[in-house]
Enzyme design. Structure first.
Site, PDB file in Angstrom:
ATOM      1  N   GLY A   1      45.669   5.848  38.849  1.00 10.10           N
ATOM      2  CA  GLY A   1      45.752   5.626  40.543  1.00 10.10           C
ATOM      3  C   GLY A   1      46.861   5.609  41.383  1.00 10.10           C
ATOM      4  O   GLY A   1      46.090   5.798  42.771  1.00 10.10           O
TER       5      GLY A   1
ATOM      6  N   GLU B   1      48.611   4.470  33.065  1.00  9.41           N
ATOM      7  CA  GLU B   1      47.691   6.115  32.651  1.00  9.41           C
ATOM      8  C   GLU B   1      48.079   6.530  33.844  1.00  9.41           C
ATOM      9  O   GLU B   1      46.720   7.068  33.987  1.00  9.41           O
ATOM     10  CB  GLU B   1      46.439   5.387  32.037  1.00  9.41           C
ATOM     11  N   PRO B   2      48.603   7.560  34.433  1.00 12.08           N
ATOM     12  CA  PRO B   2      48.813   8.250  35.663  1.00 12.08           C
ATOM     13  C   PRO B   2      48.218   9.197  35.495  1.00 12.08           C
ATOM     14  O   PRO B   2      48.343  10.430  34.353  1.00 12.08           O
ATOM     15  CB  PRO B   2      50.498   8.266  35.670  1.00 12.08           C
TER      16      PRO B   2
ATOM     17  N   ARG C   1      36.186  18.251  44.668  1.00 12.36           N
ATOM     18  CA  ARG C   1      36.777  16.890  45.528  1.00 12.36           C
ATOM     19  C   ARG C   1      36.080  17.574  46.923  1.00 12.36           C
ATOM     20  O   ARG C   1      36.346  16.387  47.484  1.00 12.36           O
ATOM     21  CB  ARG C   1      38.424  17.313  45.489  1.00 12.36           C
TER      22      ARG C   1
ATOM     23  N   CYS D   1      25.429  28.001  47.173  1.00 14.81           N
ATOM     24  CA  CYS D   1      23.643  27.928  48.441  1.00 14.81           C
ATOM     25  C   CYS D   1      24.145  26.149  48.430  1.00 14.81           C
ATOM     26  O   CYS D   1      23.227  25.693  48.151  1.00 14.81           O
ATOM     27  CB  CYS D   1      22.713  28.468  48.114  1.00 14.81           C
ATOM     28  N   GLU D   2      24.612  26.045  49.538  1.00 12.35           N
ATOM     29  CA  GLU D   2      24.791  24.215  49.631  1.00 12.35           C
ATOM     30  C   GLU D   2      25.239  23.873  50.856  1.00 12.35           C
ATOM     31  O   GLU D   2      26.752  24.562  51.442  1.00 12.35           O
ATOM     32  CB  GLU D   2      25.786  23.080  48.429  1.00 12.35           C
TER      33      GLU D   2
ATOM     34  N   TYR E   1      42.022  16.876  39.113  1.00  9.69           N
ATOM     35  CA  TYR E   1      40.187  17.476  39.666  1.00  9.69           C
ATOM     36  C   TYR E   1      40.187  18.316  40.066  1.00  9.69           C
ATOM     37  O   TYR E   1      39.449  18.311  41.100  1.00  9.69           O
ATOM     38  CB  TYR E   1      40.158  15.831  40.154  1.00  9.69           C
TER      39      TYR E   1
HETATM   40  C1  PLP Z   1      41.047   8.033  36.157  1.00  9.38           C
HETATM   41  C2  PLP Z   1      41.285   6.969  35.707  1.00  9.38           C
HETATM   42  C3  PLP Z   1      42.728   7.207  35.554  1.00  9.38           C
HETATM   43  C4  PLP Z   1      43.556   8.222  36.075  1.00  9.38           C
HETATM   44  O1  PLP Z   1      43.784   8.007  37.160  1.00  9.38           O
HETATM   45  P1  PLP Z   1      44.491   8.765  38.197  1.00  9.38           P
HETATM   46  O2  PLP Z   1      44.073   8.250  39.316  1.00  9.38           O
HETATM   47  O3  PLP Z   1      44.243  10.097  38.137  1.00  9.38           O
HETATM   48  O4  PLP Z   1      45.400   8.138  37.986  1.00  9.38           O
HETATM   49  C5  PLP Z   1      43.700   6.286  34.629  1.00  9.38           C
HETATM   50  N1  PLP Z   1      43.409   5.340  33.616  1.00  9.38           N
HETATM   51  C6  PLP Z   1      42.171   5.266  33.620  1.00  9.38           C
HETATM   52  C7  PLP Z   1      40.784   4.285  32.570  1.00  9.38           C
HETATM   53  C8  PLP Z   1      41.284   6.162  34.477  1.00  9.38           C
HETATM   54  O5  PLP Z   1      39.343   5.975  34.369  1.00  9.38           O
END
Ligand code: PLP
Length: 425
Positions: A249, A283-284, A322, A353-354, A381
């Site tokens: 996140g 978990e980046p 996005r 076409c949106e 993404y």
């Molecule tokens: C999407 C996700 C992430 C990565 O999120 P980022 O915003 O890209 O860092 C990490 N862990 C889980 C469980 C996710 O669903």
């Protein structure tokens, strides 16, 4: 703010040389001529630099960093991160196979997601992933049965919803009270007690992930404190935990967001976790790849209506969803500057076409038909959320390394668009 947005501070891997935008040592005009458009181009140096920020904050204990594969799942990107020492956070068996084929170590994989199917769990047990981040009681019971049948205990962390507000876009917030993700923090202790009695389940930790593109440290620290209060209760009541996974996140600067100091934040999070003798995992996704990629697109037409001027380009929401999906803002640069020519304000739109198919509104650009534009910060993404809507073949992807361009996914052909379809006889 001006229509062009602020002068973003960028990595030197994306710079004008003379009047032409380069990525590392390569001229983007020449890359577009060679590989066509729309084209995703990534910088190996930029991904490596982003990776090193995280791994340095862990003092080289890199398996603590699990790259979230869904941000950009190209095999070459996964291979690069695996070689740098990354573990991986997956959300499907498809992502699992990608990681394995890219040379990722199964014992560095965590499996997240609210809807894991039986076949997905079986395959993950078979290859011996490091941990299942379990999101409900029903999932825990299913995993217990499967692990029992396979005779392989499943290492488990329960994903807790810490119920914090993140200030990010509602579509990418996951840790608030009414989210589908995770287990209510109030129910967590009871589920931990239940889990210790289940066959096939070996509890090793706790997990949370509160959302994406969070640009302030406070929500991360808030969530971490709530999780650690729960951990203290669990430890007091005899649970044996090894690791605390605080998810991803970490936000990046698309426009004028504040710059999240990841190094300082990780220091604070490590302190909270390590003083209990536990190991921190993160978990980046976005933070490792977003700024390392651009989407190159060519201007097909310039069109003036009563209301607006449009630059109609050959990329759209099929390549980069996005902006329509999250109202996201990406800087748009001309690849070749034309000093002395007048600029105009354009909406940069795609061919789909949106009406939502807009990549950027009110952008001051000096462009002519046929010019190239670079949609910046498109490494996360972008391709991974792309589609074939309007029967558009998927774009090609290139990974630049110094003065060398590797085609890491060739452009889809028209034959490939229909290759899985059959006419009934
Ligand atoms: C999407 C996700 C992430 C990565 O999120 P980022 O915003 O890209 O860092 C990490 N862990 C889980 C469980 C996710 O669903």
């Amino acid at each position: 703010m001006s229509a062009t947005g602020p002068a973003a501070v960028r990595s030197p891997d994306f710079d004008y040389r003379g009047s032409i935008l380069h990525i590392e040592s390569l001229n983007l005009e020449l890359l577009a001529q060679r590989f066509g458009t729309p084209l995703y181009v990534y910088s190996r140096a930029a991904i490596t630099a982003a990776w090193l920020r995280f791994s340095h904050a862990f003092e080289g204990n890199s398996l603590s960093v699990r790259y979230a594969v869904k941000a950009n799942s190209n095999l070459a990107i996964l291979q690069l991160l695996a070689k740098l020492g990354a573990g991986f956070d997956i959300v499907s068996v498809g992502e699992l196979e990608r990681v394995l084929r890219a040379g990722g170590d199964p014992t560095g994989i965590v499996f997240s997601g609210v809807g894991k199917r039986e076949d997905e769990m079986r395959r993950a047990l078979e290859v011996g992933i490091q941990c299942f981040n379990v999101e409900s009681e029903a999932e825990l019971l299913r995993l217990s049965v499967l692990a029992g049948n396979q005779g392989k205990p499943a290492a488990v962390a329960l994903r807790i919803n810490p119920q914090v507000e993140t200030g990010t876009h509602p579509h990418i917030a996951t840790g608030h009270r009414d989210a589908k993700f995770g287990i209510d923090i109030q129910r967590a202790e009871a589920l931990y007690r239940q889990a210790t009695k289940l066959p096939g389940i070996r509890i090793i930790g706790i997990a949370c992930h509160i959302g994406s593109q969070i640009t302030q440290p406070a929500p991360f620290l808030d969530a971490a404190r709530r999780i650690m209060a729960l951990v203290d209760n669990l430890l007091e009541n005899g649970s044996v935990l090894q690791q605390v996974d605080l998810g991803g996140g970490f936000g990046v600067r698309y426009r004028d967001e504040s710059q999240l100091d990841v190094t300082a934040l990780i220091g604070q999070l490590r302190q909270l976790v390590e003083k209990r003798g536990l190991k921190l995992i993160l978990e980046p996704g976005r933070a490792l790849v977003a700024e390392a990629g651009v989407l190159l697109t060519r201007v097909e037409y310039l069109k003036t209506t009563d209301q607006d001027r449009f630059a109609i380009v050959d990329a759209g929401m099929t390549e980069l969803i996005r902006p329509p999906l999250y109202n996201a803002w990406h800087e748009i640069r001309v690849v070749t500057q034309r000093p002395g020519m007048p600029s105009e304000i354009y909406d940069v739109v795609g061919p789909v076409c949106e009406s939502a198919d807009t990549l950027g509104r009110d952008r001051q650009l000096t462009v002519q038909t046929g010019d190239l534009l670079a949609i910046m910060d498109a490494g996360a993404y972008g391709f991974s959320m792309s589609s074939n809507y309007n029967s558009r073949p998927r774009a090609a992807e290139v990974l630049v390394d110094g003065d060398h361009a590797n085609l890491i996914r060739r452009r889809e052909t028209l034959d490939e668009l229909i290759t899985h379809e059959e006419l009934p006889c």
